[in-house]
Motif scaffolding. Structure first.
Motif, PDB file in Angstrom:
ATOM      1  N   TYR A  51      91.796 -22.501 104.948  1.00  0.00           N
ATOM      2  CA  TYR A  51      93.109 -22.923 104.815  1.00  0.00           C
ATOM      3  C   TYR A  51      93.404 -24.456 104.877  1.00  0.00           C
ATOM      4  CZ  TYR A  51      94.002 -18.128 105.531  1.00  0.00           C
ATOM      5  OH  TYR A  51      94.014 -16.612 105.623  1.00  0.00           O
ATOM      6  N   ASN A  55      90.536 -23.741 109.599  1.00  0.00           N
ATOM      7  CA  ASN A  55      90.898 -22.471 110.484  1.00  0.00           C
ATOM      8  C   ASN A  55      89.612 -22.107 111.255  1.00  0.00           C
ATOM      9  OD1 ASN A  55      90.575 -21.945 107.596  1.00  0.00           O
ATOM     10  ND2 ASN A  55      90.094 -20.023 108.166  1.00  0.00           N
ATOM     11  N   ASP A  57      87.544 -19.060 113.470  1.00  0.00           N
ATOM     12  CA  ASP A  57      87.446 -17.765 113.799  1.00  0.00           C
ATOM     13  C   ASP A  57      86.214 -17.556 114.849  1.00  0.00           C
ATOM     14  OD1 ASP A  57      87.158 -14.608 111.880  1.00  0.00           O
ATOM     15  OD2 ASP A  57      87.415 -14.909 114.210  1.00  0.00           O
ATOM     16  N   THR A  61      84.116 -22.332 112.067  1.00  0.00           N
ATOM     17  CA  THR A  61      85.248 -23.348 111.570  1.00  0.00           C
ATOM     18  C   THR A  61      85.096 -23.470 110.267  1.00  0.00           C
ATOM     19  OG1 THR A  61      85.132 -23.908 114.035  1.00  0.00           O
ATOM     20  CG2 THR A  61      86.516 -25.061 112.362  1.00  0.00           C
TER      21      THR A  61
END
Lengths: 111, 115
Positions: A51, A55, A57, A61
């Motif tokens: 994005y 972002n 997770d 990254t």
């Protein structure tokens, strides 16, 4: 110029290391960006979308730099199971449906 | 979890023969794709399909290739007269809609070997 370019590697890193992959794309109008993971002789599997704001997770990254037309993936605290080929994927048309793949970057995490 | 399924997993055919590769996309997805990956090379786009017609195709997708959605669930790739260089892994994929961030989900692939 290739639509999507990646450093093919290979990257060989010890367990626990941080590793970063970069990818550049040619079409400045591209809107959708993804990182996929591909294990040997298997299908590509979505790792994460990328994005505009970046972002994260877990240990992964993703960042997008539109001005320079590149995408990055950072993996922290590498695990043996992270060994795979990481594919940068870009949907080249603003509202289209043609996903372009980079050649992939090979990662091997060493015990 | 819904998945894209492909059959067969491996197909061996003689040069010049016709092959049909089959795929069942995820049921609520509207866009369908075929990609191929020659061993050791990158994943290459072949064709995308939407609303019962080809939406985009690459230079690889020449007159020897065709796609069809014969019923509400299957999506097929036909190669009319196979060549040695058609040997590759063929991946079917589907995506939910024409959304900017709709990712593509891939089947496990059909390994085509032309001899």
């Amino acid at each position: 110029r290739k639509e999507v370019e990646q450093d093919p590697g290979p990257f060989n890193v010890p367990e626990g290391a941080t590793v970063a992959f970069n990818c550049t794309y040619s079409n400045s109008a591209s809107q959708s960006f993804f990182w996929y993971r591909q294990d040997c002789r298997k299908e590509p599997k979505l790792l994460m979308s990328v994005y505009s704001s970046g972002n994260e997770d877990g240990r992964f990254t993703a960042q997008l730099n539109r001005a320079s037309q590149y995408i990055s993936l950072l993996i922290r605290d590498s695990k043996l199971s992270d060994s795979a080929t990481y594919l940068c994927v870009v949907n080249m048309r603003p509202a289209g449906n043609q996903f372009y793949f980079g050649t992939g970057t090979s990662l091997t995490v060493i015990p | 979890e819904p998945e894209v399924t492909q059959t067969p997993s491996h197909q061996v055919t003689q040069m010049g023969q016709e092959v049909i590769l089959r795929c069942v996309p995820i049921s609520n997805h509207l866009y369908f794709y075929w990609y191929r990956q020659i061993l050791g090379q990158k994943v290459e786009f072949l064709v995308s399909f939407y609303n019962n017609e080809i939406s985009e195709k690459s230079e690889i997708f020449d007159d020897q290739f065709s796609v069809e959605r014969p019923d509400g669930s299957n999506f097929t790739l036909k190669i009319r007269s196979t060549k040695l260089e058609d040997s590759a892994m063929y991946f079917c994929a589907s995506s939910e809609a024409l959304l900017l961030r709709a990712e593509a989900f891939f089947g496990q692939g059909t390994r085509l070997t032309v001899v």
